[in-house]
Design a protein around this motif. Structure first.
Motif, PDB file in Angstrom:
ATOM      1  N   GLU A  11       0.815  -1.205   0.000  1.00 32.87           N
ATOM      2  CA  GLU A  11       0.000   0.000   0.000  1.00 32.87           C
ATOM      3  C   GLU A  11       0.855   1.265   0.000  1.00 32.87           C
ATOM      4  O   GLU A  11       0.496   2.276  -0.604  1.00 32.87           O
ATOM      5  CB  GLU A  11      -0.924  -0.021   1.221  1.00 32.87           C
ATOM      6  N   ASP A  15       0.505   4.470  -2.429  1.00 31.59           N
ATOM      7  CA  ASP A  15       0.398   5.847  -1.939  1.00 31.59           C
ATOM      8  C   ASP A  15       1.457   6.746  -2.571  1.00 31.59           C
ATOM      9  O   ASP A  15       1.195   7.880  -2.928  1.00 31.59           O
ATOM     10  CB  ASP A  15       0.536   5.898  -0.414  1.00 31.59           C
ATOM     11  N   ASP A  19      -0.191  10.025  -6.603  1.00 32.17           N
ATOM     12  CA  ASP A  19      -0.164  11.444  -6.965  1.00 32.17           C
ATOM     13  C   ASP A  19       0.728  11.706  -8.172  1.00 32.17           C
ATOM     14  O   ASP A  19       0.399  12.506  -9.043  1.00 32.17           O
ATOM     15  CB  ASP A  19       0.300  12.307  -5.779  1.00 32.17           C
ATOM     16  N   TYR A  22      -1.138  10.413 -11.285  1.00 30.03           N
ATOM     17  CA  TYR A  22      -2.286  11.266 -11.619  1.00 30.03           C
ATOM     18  C   TYR A  22      -1.794  12.598 -12.204  1.00 30.03           C
ATOM     19  O   TYR A  22      -2.365  13.130 -13.157  1.00 30.03           O
ATOM     20  CB  TYR A  22      -3.127  11.485 -10.361  1.00 30.03           C
ATOM     21  N   MET A  40     -11.773  15.726  -8.536  1.00 33.63           N
ATOM     22  CA  MET A  40     -10.399  15.244  -8.380  1.00 33.63           C
ATOM     23  C   MET A  40     -10.216  14.245  -7.245  1.00 33.63           C
ATOM     24  O   MET A  40      -9.423  13.320  -7.344  1.00 33.63           O
ATOM     25  CB  MET A  40      -9.440  16.419  -8.194  1.00 33.63           C
ATOM     26  N   GLU A  41     -10.936  14.441  -6.167  1.00 31.92           N
ATOM     27  CA  GLU A  41     -10.754  13.516  -5.034  1.00 31.92           C
ATOM     28  C   GLU A  41     -11.285  12.132  -5.372  1.00 31.92           C
ATOM     29  O   GLU A  41     -10.664  11.113  -5.055  1.00 31.92           O
ATOM     30  CB  GLU A  41     -11.441  14.060  -3.783  1.00 31.92           C
ATOM     31  N   ALA A  44      -8.825  10.574  -7.789  1.00 27.93           N
ATOM     32  CA  ALA A  44      -7.593  10.112  -7.146  1.00 27.93           C
ATOM     33  C   ALA A  44      -7.842   8.762  -6.462  1.00 27.93           C
ATOM     34  O   ALA A  44      -6.992   7.869  -6.467  1.00 27.93           O
ATOM     35  CB  ALA A  44      -7.092  11.139  -6.146  1.00 27.93           C
ATOM     36  N   GLN A  45      -9.031   8.630  -5.888  1.00 26.29           N
ATOM     37  CA  GLN A  45      -9.404   7.378  -5.228  1.00 26.29           C
ATOM     38  C   GLN A  45      -9.478   6.247  -6.247  1.00 26.29           C
ATOM     39  O   GLN A  45      -9.052   5.129  -5.992  1.00 26.29           O
ATOM     40  CB  GLN A  45     -10.764   7.605  -4.536  1.00 26.29           C
ATOM     41  N   LYS A  48      -6.099   5.183  -7.303  1.00 33.02           N
ATOM     42  CA  LYS A  48      -5.492   4.349  -6.274  1.00 33.02           C
ATOM     43  C   LYS A  48      -5.971   2.900  -6.417  1.00 33.02           C
ATOM     44  O   LYS A  48      -5.178   1.958  -6.324  1.00 33.02           O
ATOM     45  CB  LYS A  48      -5.837   4.906  -4.890  1.00 33.02           C
ATOM     46  N   THR A  52      -3.584  -0.259  -7.319  1.00 34.94           N
ATOM     47  CA  THR A  52      -3.572  -1.438  -6.447  1.00 34.94           C
ATOM     48  C   THR A  52      -3.761  -2.704  -7.286  1.00 34.94           C
ATOM     49  O   THR A  52      -3.059  -3.701  -7.102  1.00 34.94           O
ATOM     50  CB  THR A  52      -4.685  -1.333  -5.390  1.00 34.94           C
ATOM     51  N   PRO A  58      -4.767  -6.503  -3.477  1.00 36.42           N
ATOM     52  CA  PRO A  58      -6.154  -6.908  -3.249  1.00 36.42           C
ATOM     53  C   PRO A  58      -7.124  -5.902  -3.869  1.00 36.42           C
ATOM     54  O   PRO A  58      -7.002  -4.713  -3.656  1.00 36.42           O
ATOM     55  CB  PRO A  58      -6.279  -6.889  -1.716  1.00 36.42           C
ATOM     56  N   HIS A  59      -8.050  -6.392  -4.649  1.00 38.66           N
ATOM     57  CA  HIS A  59      -8.998  -5.481  -5.311  1.00 38.66           C
ATOM     58  C   HIS A  59     -10.248  -6.248  -5.674  1.00 38.66           C
ATOM     59  O   HIS A  59     -10.252  -7.477  -5.672  1.00 38.66           O
ATOM     60  CB  HIS A  59      -8.371  -4.875  -6.554  1.00 38.66           C
ATOM     61  N   ASN A  60     -11.274  -5.512  -6.000  1.00 33.24           N
ATOM     62  CA  ASN A  60     -12.520  -6.144  -6.413  1.00 33.24           C
ATOM     63  C   ASN A  60     -12.929  -5.715  -7.819  1.00 33.24           C
ATOM     64  O   ASN A  60     -14.091  -5.748  -8.166  1.00 33.24           O
ATOM     65  CB  ASN A  60     -13.655  -5.788  -5.446  1.00 33.24           C
TER      66      ASN A  60
ATOM     67  N   CYS B  34     -14.960  -1.896  -2.681  1.00 33.92           N
ATOM     68  CA  CYS B  34     -13.745  -2.705  -2.818  1.00 33.92           C
ATOM     69  C   CYS B  34     -13.499  -3.619  -1.622  1.00 33.92           C
ATOM     70  O   CYS B  34     -12.858  -4.641  -1.735  1.00 33.92           O
ATOM     71  CB  CYS B  34     -12.537  -1.806  -3.046  1.00 33.92           C
ATOM     72  N   SER B  36     -11.481  -3.358   0.581  1.00 32.61           N
ATOM     73  CA  SER B  36     -10.066  -3.490   0.945  1.00 32.61           C
ATOM     74  C   SER B  36      -9.453  -2.137   1.307  1.00 32.61           C
ATOM     75  O   SER B  36      -8.245  -1.958   1.211  1.00 32.61           O
ATOM     76  CB  SER B  36      -9.286  -4.192  -0.166  1.00 32.61           C
ATOM     77  N   VAL B  38      -9.681   0.771  -0.149  1.00 32.44           N
ATOM     78  CA  VAL B  38      -9.217   1.619  -1.239  1.00 32.44           C
ATOM     79  C   VAL B  38     -10.278   2.626  -1.676  1.00 32.44           C
ATOM     80  O   VAL B  38      -9.998   3.804  -1.859  1.00 32.44           O
ATOM     81  CB  VAL B  38      -8.771   0.748  -2.438  1.00 32.44           C
ATOM     82  N   LYS B  57      -6.295   4.324   7.883  1.00 33.65           N
ATOM     83  CA  LYS B  57      -5.157   4.441   6.979  1.00 33.65           C
ATOM     84  C   LYS B  57      -5.584   5.073   5.663  1.00 33.65           C
ATOM     85  O   LYS B  57      -6.611   4.715   5.100  1.00 33.65           O
ATOM     86  CB  LYS B  57      -4.590   3.046   6.712  1.00 33.65           C
ATOM     87  N   GLN B 300      -7.639  23.959  -7.508  1.00 34.77           N
ATOM     88  CA  GLN B 300      -7.358  22.627  -6.970  1.00 34.77           C
ATOM     89  C   GLN B 300      -6.431  21.882  -7.949  1.00 34.77           C
ATOM     90  O   GLN B 300      -5.428  21.297  -7.561  1.00 34.77           O
ATOM     91  CB  GLN B 300      -8.673  21.860  -6.803  1.00 34.77           C
ATOM     92  N   PHE B 304      -2.380  21.131  -7.423  1.00 34.03           N
ATOM     93  CA  PHE B 304      -1.947  19.725  -7.511  1.00 34.03           C
ATOM     94  C   PHE B 304      -0.817  19.591  -8.530  1.00 34.03           C
ATOM     95  O   PHE B 304       0.207  18.955  -8.270  1.00 34.03           O
ATOM     96  CB  PHE B 304      -3.136  18.842  -7.894  1.00 34.03           C
ATOM     97  N   ASN B 309       0.209  17.422  -2.640  1.00 35.80           N
ATOM     98  CA  ASN B 309      -0.429  16.114  -2.642  1.00 35.80           C
ATOM     99  C   ASN B 309      -1.935  16.261  -2.531  1.00 35.80           C
ATOM    100  O   ASN B 309      -2.420  17.168  -1.866  1.00 35.80           O
ATOM    101  CB  ASN B 309       0.052  15.273  -1.460  1.00 35.80           C
ATOM    102  N   MET B 310      -2.671  15.339  -3.151  1.00 37.36           N
ATOM    103  CA  MET B 310      -4.137  15.383  -3.068  1.00 37.36           C
ATOM    104  C   MET B 310      -4.612  15.438  -1.620  1.00 37.36           C
ATOM    105  O   MET B 310      -5.544  16.149  -1.283  1.00 37.36           O
ATOM    106  CB  MET B 310      -4.751  14.141  -3.738  1.00 37.36           C
TER     107      MET B 310
END
Lengths: 121, 324
Positions: A11, A15, A19, A22, A40-41, A44-45, A48, A52, A58-60, B34, B36, B38, B57, B300, B304, B309-310
């Motif tokens: 992970e 991380d 960034d 992106y 953007m948020e 970004a997710q 990520k 991953t 691990p992912h779905n 997910c 997990s 994420v 986290k 924004q 960036f 960082n986001m």
């Protein structure tokens, strides 16, 4: 033999990469238009989650998710050249993070495996 | 076994179960994807109990400070009380204490609450009036001021709440406050980090709260506040901010005016262009953006791309209320 995900740093590696990746994608004129007006948020997710998966973590994600998630972009003209550009940015990100070439190759193979779903073929 | 309390019911957490598993088993429809850690879609908020670090986290500091956590990764060792992430947790009765004119269009409204509202400066609360009128306003005050809460209210053409506050509200008039909400606030723990704050209009309100909070908490890194306006008369609190600039070596106040030269000490130009010229490399910076939604979105992206960082970019777009 540990997984690519573990070898690459799990992970923490995602991380570190998200960034940078992106930023490369948004700064790439070939593909930046597909990100206009996107939150953007949230994006970004999603990046990520994608990293991953590409790192073998691990992912779905399913092929169906990939298809549905990109269908509106395919309508806007998303094609192989754009997929290649994203892949290029991914490899560039990993190189910048000094990921060994053999692991980059494995990540690129996983990323490549999503091509048909992303492009809705 | 730890007990998970949700919507007034308590459930025993099963062996190996996450909080998400437990609530889903009991028939609660918690969004998830997910599973997990994420996607963040299963985020909940703990109002009491201790959260394991793994459950927070990857969250923003601001979320962490408020007890938000990822229910799919949460295996607590003790009891937890949790709510949905979007539930406003406090409802507080308040009264208008005083009103002051800040400029032609902006009013400083100070409310007094019956009991203290727990908040971080820069968050917003919803004002509710009898009859169902609700509007959001950002907190410009700091908790050290006790039960007095400060808001900056711009007069919106045809705006029901801003019209009432500007023209009718008198000391003693009641309001109900719901909140606080939002993630645009200062989190201590990194006192050397440079801060970039940019706002237009009453986007200054949260920034004024965040700024004073950071200074009160002894922030040592450089702080740049950029307040942009079209005309010099649209700026406000200029004296207070110049005063703070003079008192704190690490704080710089930049007032900019786009459509006229303004006064000698102001800069002329677009606020985002000027700000990014002053701070072109934002690697390692914390960024706060408040006000006009289009500008907030553009900046924004620009901050960036400039290296922030986001996780360090807090954007608070002031969306216009639907229907007056």
């Amino acid at each position: 033999m540990s997984s690519v995900y573990e070898q690459i740093g799990g992970e923490a590696a995602v991380d570190a990469a998200v960034d940078i990746f992106y930023r490369h994608v948004l700064g790439d004129n070939r593909i930046s238009r597909f990100f206009e007006g996107v939150d953007m948020e949230t994006q970004a997710q999603k990046q990520k989650a994608f990293l991953t998966m590409a790192f073998g973590g691990p992912h779905n994600y399913t092929g169906k998710d990939m298809r549905e998630g990109h269908a509106h972009l395919v309508k806007q003209g998303l094609n192989d050249s754009h997929f290649d550009a994203v892949a290029e940015n991914l490899a560039k990100t990993l190189k910048e993070l000094n990921v060994p070439q053999n692991l980059i190759d494995e990540v690129m193979t996983i990323a490549e495996s999503t091509r048909e779903d992303v492009l809705g073929r | 076994m730890p007990a998970i309390t949700y919507e007034d019911n308590s459930y025993a957490l099963g062996e190996g179960e996450s909080v998400l598993d437990c609530l889903a088993r009991e028939g609660h429809d918690i969004p998830s994807s997910c599973r997990s850690g994420v996607c963040h879609s299963c985020m909940l908020r703990a109002t009491s109990g201790e959260l394991p670090p793994a459950a927070q986290k990857g969250l923003k500091d601001a979320h962490r400070a408020q007890g938000y956590f990822l229910s799919c990764c949460c295996h607590p060792e003790g009891d937890l009380t949790v709510t949905r992430a979007d539930d406003a947790t406090q409802k507080v009765a308040a009264r208008v204490l005083r009103k002051e004119t800040l400029n032609d269009r902006v009013l400083r409204v100070v409310l007094e609450t019956d009991k203290p509202l727990e908040y971080f400066p820069g968050q917003f609360v919803n004002f509710a009036r009898p009859g169902g009128l609700v509007r959001s306003f950002s907190l410009a005050s700091v908790p050290a001021l006790g039960n007095e809460l400060e808001f900056h209210v711009a007069l919106v053409l045809g705006g029901s709440m801003s019209g009432w506050l500007h023209h009718e509200a008198a000391p003693g008039d009641p309001l109900e406050l719901l909140g606080p909400l939002g993630n645009c606030f200062y989190v201590s723990g990194n006192p050397e980090q440079p801060l970039f704050m940019l706002g237009t209009g009453t986007g200054l309100a949260p920034l004024y709260g965040i700024l004073r909070d950071a200074l009160n908490q002894g922030h040592r890194g450089p702080i740049h506040l950029f307040h942009g306006a079209l005309l010099a008369s649209d700026l406000y609190l200029t004296e207070s901010l110049r005063d703070l600039d003079g008192k704190h070596e690490n704080f710089t106040y930049h007032a900019s005016v786009r459509d006229e030269p303004g006064e000698d000490w102001m800069e002329q130009g677009a606020v985002d262009t000027l700000a990014l010229k002053t701070a072109p490399d934002l690697k390692g910076w914390k960024v706060f953006l408040c006000g006009n939604p289009d500008l907030v979105k553009q900046v924004q992206r620009k901050t960036f791309m400039a290296g922030a960082n986001m996780k360090d970019i807090h954007a608070d777009a002031f969306l216009p209320a639907g229907g007056g």
